[in-house]
Each structure stands twice: as structure tokens, then as C-alpha cells.
Design a protein around this motif. Structure first.
Motif, PDB file in Angstrom:
ATOM      1  N   GLN A  12     -65.308  89.150  66.059  1.00 40.76           N
ATOM      2  CA  GLN A  12     -65.304  89.809  67.357  1.00 40.76           C
ATOM      3  C   GLN A  12     -65.055  88.798  68.477  1.00 40.76           C
ATOM      4  OE1 GLN A  12     -68.581  92.506  67.793  1.00 40.76           O
ATOM      5  NE2 GLN A  12     -67.541  93.608  69.413  1.00 40.76           N
ATOM      6  N   SER A  13     -65.646  87.615  68.352  1.00 41.76           N
ATOM      7  CA  SER A  13     -65.456  86.609  69.401  1.00 41.76           C
ATOM      8  C   SER A  13     -64.058  85.986  69.355  1.00 41.76           C
ATOM      9  CB  SER A  13     -66.535  85.531  69.308  1.00 41.76           C
ATOM     10  OG  SER A  13     -66.410  84.801  68.117  1.00 41.76           O
ATOM     11  N   ARG A  14     -63.396  86.023  68.188  1.00 38.03           N
ATOM     12  CA  ARG A  14     -62.029  85.483  68.059  1.00 38.03           C
ATOM     13  C   ARG A  14     -60.954  86.514  68.389  1.00 38.03           C
ATOM     14  NH1 ARG A  14     -63.051  83.770  62.281  1.00 38.03           N
ATOM     15  NH2 ARG A  14     -61.260  85.080  61.905  1.00 38.03           N
ATOM     16  N   PHE A  15     -61.358  87.747  68.632  1.00 37.10           N
ATOM     17  CA  PHE A  15     -60.406  88.848  68.826  1.00 37.10           C
ATOM     18  C   PHE A  15     -59.368  88.520  69.889  1.00 37.10           C
ATOM     19  CE2 PHE A  15     -59.415  92.958  70.991  1.00 37.10           C
ATOM     20  CZ  PHE A  15     -58.649  93.495  69.977  1.00 37.10           C
ATOM     21  N   ASN A  16     -58.094  88.725  69.553  1.00 39.26           N
ATOM     22  CA  ASN A  16     -56.979  88.476  70.465  1.00 39.26           C
ATOM     23  C   ASN A  16     -56.508  89.824  71.022  1.00 39.26           C
ATOM     24  OD1 ASN A  16     -54.544  87.939  71.696  1.00 39.26           O
ATOM     25  ND2 ASN A  16     -53.649  86.884  69.957  1.00 39.26           N
ATOM     26  N   ALA A  17     -56.977  90.167  72.216  1.00 35.32           N
ATOM     27  CA  ALA A  17     -56.662  91.463  72.819  1.00 35.32           C
ATOM     28  C   ALA A  17     -55.157  91.647  73.030  1.00 35.32           C
ATOM     29  CB  ALA A  17     -57.411  91.620  74.147  1.00 35.32           C
ATOM     30  N   GLN A  18     -54.435  90.565  73.360  1.00 32.56           N
ATOM     31  CA  GLN A  18     -52.986  90.685  73.573  1.00 32.56           C
ATOM     32  C   GLN A  18     -52.264  91.124  72.302  1.00 32.56           C
ATOM     33  OE1 GLN A  18     -52.071  86.873  75.559  1.00 32.56           O
ATOM     34  NE2 GLN A  18     -51.181  88.175  77.151  1.00 32.56           N
ATOM     35  N   ALA A  19     -52.725  90.644  71.161  1.00 30.06           N
ATOM     36  CA  ALA A  19     -52.101  91.024  69.886  1.00 30.06           C
ATOM     37  C   ALA A  19     -52.355  92.490  69.569  1.00 30.06           C
ATOM     38  CB  ALA A  19     -52.632  90.140  68.759  1.00 30.06           C
ATOM     39  N   ALA A  20     -53.364  93.079  70.216  1.00 25.41           N
ATOM     40  CA  ALA A  20     -53.728  94.470  69.944  1.00 25.41           C
ATOM     41  C   ALA A  20     -53.083  95.452  70.920  1.00 25.41           C
ATOM     42  CB  ALA A  20     -55.247  94.620  70.000  1.00 25.41           C
ATOM     43  N   ALA A  21     -52.193  94.971  71.776  1.00 21.56           N
ATOM     44  CA  ALA A  21     -51.538  95.856  72.742  1.00 21.56           C
ATOM     45  C   ALA A  21     -50.848  97.009  72.022  1.00 21.56           C
ATOM     46  CB  ALA A  21     -50.540  95.063  73.575  1.00 21.56           C
ATOM     47  N   GLY A  22     -51.173  98.222  72.414  1.00 20.31           N
ATOM     48  CA  GLY A  22     -50.546  99.405  71.828  1.00 20.31           C
ATOM     49  C   GLY A  22     -51.081  99.789  70.460  1.00 20.31           C
ATOM     50  N   LEU A  23     -52.110  99.110  69.982  1.00 20.29           N
ATOM     51  CA  LEU A  23     -52.639  99.372  68.644  1.00 20.29           C
ATOM     52  C   LEU A  23     -53.971 100.121  68.731  1.00 20.29           C
ATOM     53  CD1 LEU A  23     -52.441  98.809  65.549  1.00 20.29           C
ATOM     54  CD2 LEU A  23     -53.752  96.738  65.978  1.00 20.29           C
ATOM     55  N   ASP A  24     -54.029 101.260  68.067  1.00 22.13           N
ATOM     56  CA  ASP A  24     -55.288 101.977  67.867  1.00 22.13           C
ATOM     57  C   ASP A  24     -55.458 102.090  66.369  1.00 22.13           C
ATOM     58  OD1 ASP A  24     -55.714 102.314  70.562  1.00 22.13           O
ATOM     59  OD2 ASP A  24     -55.133 104.418  70.623  1.00 22.13           O
ATOM     60  N   ALA A  25     -56.483 101.434  65.834  1.00 20.42           N
ATOM     61  CA  ALA A  25     -56.642 101.410  64.375  1.00 20.42           C
ATOM     62  C   ALA A  25     -58.095 101.167  64.004  1.00 20.42           C
ATOM     63  CB  ALA A  25     -55.770 100.307  63.774  1.00 20.42           C
ATOM     64  N   VAL A  26     -58.418 101.565  62.782  1.00 15.58           N
ATOM     65  CA  VAL A  26     -59.742 101.274  62.221  1.00 15.58           C
ATOM     66  C   VAL A  26     -59.534 100.514  60.914  1.00 15.58           C
ATOM     67  CG1 VAL A  26     -61.889 102.228  61.301  1.00 15.58           C
ATOM     68  CG2 VAL A  26     -60.760 103.342  63.257  1.00 15.58           C
ATOM     69  N   PHE A  27     -60.020  99.276  60.896  1.00 14.71           N
ATOM     70  CA  PHE A  27     -59.984  98.449  59.694  1.00 14.71           C
ATOM     71  C   PHE A  27     -61.354  98.573  59.036  1.00 14.71           C
ATOM     72  CE2 PHE A  27     -56.879  96.509  62.466  1.00 14.71           C
ATOM     73  CZ  PHE A  27     -55.858  96.108  61.610  1.00 14.71           C
ATOM     74  N   GLN A  28     -61.379  99.058  57.816  1.00 11.80           N
ATOM     75  CA  GLN A  28     -62.649  99.178  57.100  1.00 11.80           C
ATOM     76  C   GLN A  28     -62.708  98.121  56.012  1.00 11.80           C
ATOM     77  OE1 GLN A  28     -64.897 102.828  56.772  1.00 11.80           O
ATOM     78  NE2 GLN A  28     -64.341 102.868  54.613  1.00 11.80           N
ATOM     79  N   PHE A  29     -63.825  97.409  55.960  1.00 16.48           N
ATOM     80  CA  PHE A  29     -64.043  96.370  54.957  1.00 16.48           C
ATOM     81  C   PHE A  29     -65.130  96.860  54.012  1.00 16.48           C
ATOM     82  CE2 PHE A  29     -62.296  94.376  58.667  1.00 16.48           C
ATOM     83  CZ  PHE A  29     -61.414  93.439  58.165  1.00 16.48           C
ATOM     84  N   GLU A  30     -64.720  97.178  52.783  1.00 12.06           N
ATOM     85  CA  GLU A  30     -65.651  97.677  51.774  1.00 12.06           C
ATOM     86  C   GLU A  30     -65.947  96.517  50.822  1.00 12.06           C
ATOM     87  OE1 GLU A  30     -64.998 101.061  48.604  1.00 12.06           O
ATOM     88  OE2 GLU A  30     -64.640 101.819  50.649  1.00 12.06           O
ATOM     89  N   LEU A  31     -67.174  96.003  50.890  1.00  9.78           N
ATOM     90  CA  LEU A  31     -67.532  94.865  50.054  1.00  9.78           C
ATOM     91  C   LEU A  31     -68.148  95.363  48.753  1.00  9.78           C
ATOM     92  CD1 LEU A  31     -68.929  92.454  52.775  1.00  9.78           C
ATOM     93  CD2 LEU A  31     -66.615  92.629  51.861  1.00  9.78           C
ATOM     94  N   THR A  32     -67.538  94.967  47.642  1.00  7.52           N
ATOM     95  CA  THR A  32     -67.986  95.455  46.339  1.00  7.52           C
ATOM     96  C   THR A  32     -69.386  94.961  46.000  1.00  7.52           C
ATOM     97  OG1 THR A  32     -66.860  93.595  45.276  1.00  7.52           O
ATOM     98  CG2 THR A  32     -65.647  95.685  45.409  1.00  7.52           C
ATOM     99  N   ASP A  33     -69.818  93.880  46.644  1.00 13.29           N
ATOM    100  CA  ASP A  33     -71.152  93.330  46.393  1.00 13.29           C
ATOM    101  C   ASP A  33     -72.023  93.391  47.644  1.00 13.29           C
ATOM    102  OD1 ASP A  33     -69.723  91.485  47.849  1.00 13.29           O
ATOM    103  OD2 ASP A  33     -70.338  89.760  46.666  1.00 13.29           O
ATOM    104  N   GLY A  34     -71.681  94.309  48.551  1.00 15.40           N
ATOM    105  CA  GLY A  34     -72.446  94.380  49.795  1.00 15.40           C
ATOM    106  C   GLY A  34     -72.203  95.692  50.514  1.00 15.40           C
ATOM    107  N   ASP A  35     -72.256  95.620  51.834  1.00 13.25           N
ATOM    108  CA  ASP A  35     -72.139  96.816  52.656  1.00 13.25           C
ATOM    109  C   ASP A  35     -70.715  97.044  53.127  1.00 13.25           C
ATOM    110  OD1 ASP A  35     -74.917  97.279  52.489  1.00 13.25           O
ATOM    111  OD2 ASP A  35     -75.282  95.852  54.102  1.00 13.25           O
ATOM    112  N   THR A  36     -70.518  98.183  53.744  1.00 10.34           N
ATOM    113  CA  THR A  36     -69.235  98.514  54.351  1.00 10.34           C
ATOM    114  C   THR A  36     -69.368  98.356  55.861  1.00 10.34           C
ATOM    115  OG1 THR A  36     -68.672 100.022  52.563  1.00 10.34           O
ATOM    116  CG2 THR A  36     -67.515 100.349  54.651  1.00 10.34           C
ATOM    117  N   THR A  37     -68.370  97.748  56.455  1.00 10.40           N
ATOM    118  CA  THR A  37     -68.319  97.542  57.903  1.00 10.40           C
ATOM    119  C   THR A  37     -66.927  97.933  58.358  1.00 10.40           C
ATOM    120  OG1 THR A  37     -69.844  95.664  57.730  1.00 10.40           O
ATOM    121  CG2 THR A  37     -68.537  95.796  59.743  1.00 10.40           C
ATOM    122  N   HIS A  38     -66.821  98.511  59.553  1.00 11.61           N
ATOM    123  CA  HIS A  38     -65.479  98.793  60.056  1.00 11.61           C
ATOM    124  C   HIS A  38     -65.319  98.236  61.464  1.00 11.61           C
ATOM    125  CE1 HIS A  38     -67.706 102.472  61.298  1.00 11.61           C
ATOM    126  NE2 HIS A  38     -66.871 102.500  62.331  1.00 11.61           N
TER     127      HIS A  38
END
Length: 105
Positions: A12-38
Motif C-alpha cells: 500500500q505504501s509503494r502504490f504508484n497512483a499514476q500507474a493506476a490511471a484509468g484502472l478499476d480492478a480488484v486483485f485477490q490474493f488467495e494464500l494456500t497456507d493462509g488467508d485471502t486478502t484483496h
């Protein structure tokens, strides 16, 4: 705080807002040995949320070691995908944007 929670916080602190221009998306990370975060990206903002999203744009499935190695630059994400360490569901081309959205220092 777990190492994985710290990793998502650093993304979150490294997020590059300029690279996200025009992008609406949800990235989901499903960890096989842990929790899911999006991560919700909209209007050039980034929000990390614990748990599953109802309709993620892309879901990346891996173990927590692979996530840590990819997000710290030890392992190339595309290489991890090609060797089966990461599985993807949904708009997998979107996953190729992760390096631009969350650049390493």
C-alpha cells in the motif's frame, strides 16, 4: 502483525497512483497456507482489505513464501506463474501490471 500483513501494508505504501490511471480492478490474493486478502484499485487509490471479494477482477493463488519472494523481487512473478507456483483466475493479463502498480524501491 504477521509478515504477510506487513507485506500487504508495504504494498500500500509503494502504490504508484499514476500507474493506476484509468484502472478499476480488484486483485485477490488467495494464500494456500493462509488467508485471502484483496486489493481494490479505483480512482487512483489503493485499499487493502482482509477477506474475499465478491467479484475479483483477477485472483492469484499461491503460498505465502511465493508471495513474499515475488513482492520483494527475489522471484520474477511471470517465472513463478510459468512454473506453476502461482495460479491465476480471471483477467490474468491484469496480473502483469502488479510490478508497475507496486514498484520495488
Amino acid at each position: 502483525m504477521s509478515a504477510i500483513a506487513a507485506l500487504f501494508q508495504s504494498m500500500q505504501s509503494r502504490f504508484n497512483a499514476q500507474a493506476a490511471a484509468g484502472l478499476d480492478a480488484v486483485f485477490q490474493f488467495e494464500l494456500t497456507d493462509g488467508d485471502t486478502t484483496h486489493i481494490v484499485i479505483e480512482n487512483q487509490t489503493c485499499q487493502v482489505v482482509d477477506g474475499e471479494h465478491d467479484d475479483p477482477t483477477v485472483t492469484l493463488i499461491m503460498d505465502s513464501d511465493t508471495l513474499q519472494q515475488v513482492m520483494t523481487g527475489e522471484l520474477d512473478g511471470m517465472q513463478a506463474f510459468m512454473t506453476g507456483r502461482i495460479r491465476a483466475d480471471g483477467n490474468i493479463m491484469l496480473a502483469t501490471k502488479l510490478n508497475n502498480l507496486f514498484p520495488l524501491d
